[in-house]
Motif scaffolding. Sequence first.
Motif, PDB file in Angstrom:
ATOM      1  N   LYS A  36       0.811  -1.219   0.000  1.00 55.36           N
ATOM      2  CA  LYS A  36       0.000   0.000   0.000  1.00 55.36           C
ATOM      3  C   LYS A  36       0.847   1.273   0.000  1.00 55.36           C
ATOM      4  CE  LYS A  36      -4.284  -1.765   2.021  1.00 55.36           C
ATOM      5  NZ  LYS A  36      -4.009  -3.192   2.036  1.00 55.36           N
ATOM      6  N   THR A  37       2.171   1.132   0.002  1.00 56.15           N
ATOM      7  CA  THR A  37       3.042   2.313  -0.073  1.00 56.15           C
ATOM      8  C   THR A  37       3.642   2.484  -1.474  1.00 56.15           C
ATOM      9  OG1 THR A  37       5.021   1.103   0.639  1.00 56.15           O
ATOM     10  CG2 THR A  37       3.637   2.074   2.379  1.00 56.15           C
ATOM     11  N   CYS A  38       3.142   1.720  -2.422  1.00 57.04           N
ATOM     12  CA  CYS A  38       3.701   1.780  -3.773  1.00 57.04           C
ATOM     13  C   CYS A  38       3.434   3.146  -4.408  1.00 57.04           C
ATOM     14  CB  CYS A  38       3.119   0.680  -4.654  1.00 57.04           C
ATOM     15  SG  CYS A  38       1.359   0.857  -4.973  1.00 57.04           S
ATOM     16  N   SER A  39       4.333   3.550  -5.302  1.00 59.39           N
ATOM     17  CA  SER A  39       4.086   4.758  -6.096  1.00 59.39           C
ATOM     18  C   SER A  39       3.185   4.395  -7.271  1.00 59.39           C
ATOM     19  CB  SER A  39       5.402   5.372  -6.579  1.00 59.39           C
ATOM     20  OG  SER A  39       6.149   4.420  -7.305  1.00 59.39           O
ATOM     21  N   VAL A  40       2.642   5.415  -7.919  1.00 58.17           N
ATOM     22  CA  VAL A  40       1.650   5.189  -8.972  1.00 58.17           C
ATOM     23  C   VAL A  40       2.033   5.977 -10.220  1.00 58.17           C
ATOM     24  CG1 VAL A  40      -0.791   5.355  -9.586  1.00 58.17           C
ATOM     25  CG2 VAL A  40      -0.149   4.892  -7.211  1.00 58.17           C
ATOM     26  N   ASN A  41       2.228   5.271 -11.327  1.00 55.55           N
ATOM     27  CA  ASN A  41       2.501   5.922 -12.611  1.00 55.55           C
ATOM     28  C   ASN A  41       1.191   6.414 -13.230  1.00 55.55           C
ATOM     29  OD1 ASN A  41       5.295   5.506 -12.638  1.00 55.55           O
ATOM     30  ND2 ASN A  41       5.034   3.410 -13.385  1.00 55.55           N
ATOM     31  N   VAL A  42       1.246   7.603 -13.831  1.00 57.98           N
ATOM     32  CA  VAL A  42       0.054   8.195 -14.435  1.00 57.98           C
ATOM     33  C   VAL A  42       0.266   8.326 -15.943  1.00 57.98           C
ATOM     34  CG1 VAL A  42      -1.571  10.123 -14.409  1.00 57.98           C
ATOM     35  CG2 VAL A  42      -0.285   9.541 -12.323  1.00 57.98           C
ATOM     36  N   PHE A  43      -0.663   7.745 -16.714  1.00 57.38           N
ATOM     37  CA  PHE A  43      -0.621   7.806 -18.177  1.00 57.38           C
ATOM     38  C   PHE A  43      -1.871   8.531 -18.659  1.00 57.38           C
ATOM     39  CE2 PHE A  43       1.800   4.171 -16.822  1.00 57.38           C
ATOM     40  CZ  PHE A  43       2.935   4.198 -17.618  1.00 57.38           C
TER      41      PHE A  43
ATOM     42  N   VAL B  39      -8.605  11.973 -19.126  1.00 58.32           N
ATOM     43  CA  VAL B  39      -8.718  10.548 -18.822  1.00 58.32           C
ATOM     44  C   VAL B  39      -7.315  10.009 -18.599  1.00 58.32           C
ATOM     45  CG1 VAL B  39      -9.369   8.270 -19.702  1.00 58.32           C
ATOM     46  CG2 VAL B  39     -10.837  10.249 -20.154  1.00 58.32           C
ATOM     47  N   CYS B  40      -7.108   9.346 -17.455  1.00 54.50           N
ATOM     48  CA  CYS B  40      -5.779   8.831 -17.113  1.00 54.50           C
ATOM     49  C   CYS B  40      -5.863   7.401 -16.610  1.00 54.50           C
ATOM     50  CB  CYS B  40      -5.134   9.690 -16.016  1.00 54.50           C
ATOM     51  SG  CYS B  40      -4.813  11.404 -16.506  1.00 54.50           S
ATOM     52  N   ARG B  41      -4.783   6.676 -16.858  1.00 50.10           N
ATOM     53  CA  ARG B  41      -4.619   5.346 -16.261  1.00 50.10           C
ATOM     54  C   ARG B  41      -3.633   5.457 -15.112  1.00 50.10           C
ATOM     55  NH1 ARG B  41      -1.190   0.692 -17.281  1.00 50.10           N
ATOM     56  NH2 ARG B  41      -0.284   1.718 -19.127  1.00 50.10           N
ATOM     57  N   TYR B  42      -3.989   4.871 -13.982  1.00 54.95           N
ATOM     58  CA  TYR B  42      -3.133   4.891 -12.787  1.00 54.95           C
ATOM     59  C   TYR B  42      -2.609   3.477 -12.562  1.00 54.95           C
ATOM     60  CZ  TYR B  42      -4.822   9.581 -12.044  1.00 54.95           C
ATOM     61  OH  TYR B  42      -5.093  10.926 -12.210  1.00 54.95           O
ATOM     62  N   GLN B  43      -1.301   3.338 -12.768  1.00 55.37           N
ATOM     63  CA  GLN B  43      -0.650   2.028 -12.692  1.00 55.37           C
ATOM     64  C   GLN B  43       0.102   1.927 -11.368  1.00 55.37           C
ATOM     65  OE1 GLN B  43       3.092   1.465 -14.744  1.00 55.37           O
ATOM     66  NE2 GLN B  43       2.293  -0.399 -15.721  1.00 55.37           N
TER      67      GLN B  43
ATOM     68  N   ARG C   7       2.728   0.591  -9.150  1.00 53.80           N
ATOM     69  CA  ARG C   7       4.040  -0.036  -9.397  1.00 53.80           C
ATOM     70  C   ARG C   7       4.211  -1.320  -8.599  1.00 53.80           C
ATOM     71  NH1 ARG C   7       8.843   4.546  -9.582  1.00 53.80           N
ATOM     72  NH2 ARG C   7       8.354   5.392 -11.649  1.00 53.80           N
ATOM     73  N   GLY C   8       4.662  -2.350  -9.327  1.00 57.02           N
ATOM     74  CA  GLY C   8       4.939  -3.629  -8.690  1.00 57.02           C
ATOM     75  C   GLY C   8       3.710  -4.468  -8.431  1.00 57.02           C
ATOM     76  N   GLU C   9       2.533  -3.975  -8.834  1.00 54.09           N
ATOM     77  CA  GLU C   9       1.289  -4.681  -8.518  1.00 54.09           C
ATOM     78  C   GLU C   9       0.632  -5.322  -9.740  1.00 54.09           C
ATOM     79  OE1 GLU C   9      -0.063  -5.062  -5.451  1.00 54.09           O
ATOM     80  OE2 GLU C   9       1.591  -3.980  -4.509  1.00 54.09           O
ATOM     81  N   ASN C  10       1.110  -4.982 -10.945  1.00 54.28           N
ATOM     82  CA  ASN C  10       0.481  -5.469 -12.178  1.00 54.28           C
ATOM     83  C   ASN C  10      -1.009  -5.163 -12.175  1.00 54.28           C
ATOM     84  OD1 ASN C  10       0.475  -6.709 -14.719  1.00 54.28           O
ATOM     85  ND2 ASN C  10      -0.079  -8.703 -13.861  1.00 54.28           N
ATOM     86  N   PHE C  11      -1.328  -3.922 -11.806  1.00 54.60           N
ATOM     87  CA  PHE C  11      -2.727  -3.539 -11.629  1.00 54.60           C
ATOM     88  C   PHE C  11      -2.885  -2.056 -11.938  1.00 54.60           C
ATOM     89  CE2 PHE C  11      -6.027  -1.944  -8.594  1.00 54.60           C
ATOM     90  CZ  PHE C  11      -7.124  -2.541  -9.201  1.00 54.60           C
ATOM     91  N   SER C  12      -3.967  -1.711 -12.663  1.00 55.01           N
ATOM     92  CA  SER C  12      -4.244  -0.319 -13.019  1.00 55.01           C
ATOM     93  C   SER C  12      -5.738  -0.031 -12.893  1.00 55.01           C
ATOM     94  CB  SER C  12      -3.829  -0.029 -14.468  1.00 55.01           C
ATOM     95  OG  SER C  12      -2.449  -0.195 -14.667  1.00 55.01           O
ATOM     96  N   VAL C  13      -6.058   1.251 -12.758  1.00 52.07           N
ATOM     97  CA  VAL C  13      -7.439   1.713 -12.871  1.00 52.07           C
ATOM     98  C   VAL C  13      -7.471   2.899 -13.825  1.00 52.07           C
ATOM     99  CG1 VAL C  13      -8.125   0.933 -10.566  1.00 52.07           C
ATOM    100  CG2 VAL C  13      -7.265   3.273 -10.875  1.00 52.07           C
TER     101      VAL C  13
END
Length: 313
Positions: free
Chosen positions: A31-38, A46-50, A52-58
């Motif tokens: 839960k302390t992972c950083s989040v990449n924004v595309f 509209v953005c995708r929030y990835q 990091r290290g979780e193989n998961f995006s919203v």
Amino acid sequence: MASRHVNTLSPGDPFRDWLVEEVVGHRLRNKTCSVNVFKYNSSHTVCRYQFRGENFSVMAKFFAEPTGRLKDYNPHKGMMNEYRNLRKAASVINVAKPLAVNKKFNCVLVTEHIPGKSLAWYFSHEEKLYEKLAAVAHMLRQLHENTKSSYNKENEFRNYHDVLDHLKLDHDTRESFNKLLGQWWYSPLLNREHGCMVHRDVTPSNYIFCKGKPYALDFESSWFQAHPVRDLGILSAELKNEFELHKGSGWKAEPYIGNFLWEYSSDEKDFKYITGVLPFFMSIGLLRSARLHQDNYRDYLIKEARECLKAIN
């Protein structure tokens, strides 16, 4: 749809922390992972929030950040409208499920991210296109059949006139459309007992194939009490437009359109009915595309839309 990396969010960022603590925290190991924004090109931010290290995006759509022509509207109403539409559609077909809404963050709607290739990719590569269009046809049939309601014929024509108003046609061209629309209005062709929910924004970028299954995206402009063939007409127009622009001739799309309609139809009688009313809705689809083009190609789409209306029998 293409995207570009625009930011990385760390713990302490309010939006990132809301996502982690209240929306998707149960899906994360760290839960302390950083989040990449595309960021994507769209009518809103509209953005995708990835994560990091979780193989998961919203995905996040910010209704208070319009980027297209339409800027004078109620973003909270738009956010809640799409949220409700997605929940309704999700009970019937595969969609990018809505996860959360938040007025504080510029009226954001957060949905699942569906990885995979879009129908637009299959359009441009002409790879397995019959198969993919058949899958979309079956999905649309499922949506229409399971959301039956009353039918608002007036709304179909009101929308057609709104599209024409937007195009600002010369007087003679507009009058020719008005005359043809009058023939359609008084014809029994568009009369029906039941309407249904339609996706309405049936553009090829709004269908994603993940593990072989189609998923529908973007239900902001979805309608109820609508004619089911509206969705078929819009997608048929998109096919014709793609082949005219990139494959040498719109006529090359005809086999794909015919097969798409056959896959949607329940039997020969249904297919005959659909092909009879399709020109009206395909005409709307061509005019929608004309709003995005200029000069000769815009004129071509308007001419083709008028020819579609002349197919009334």
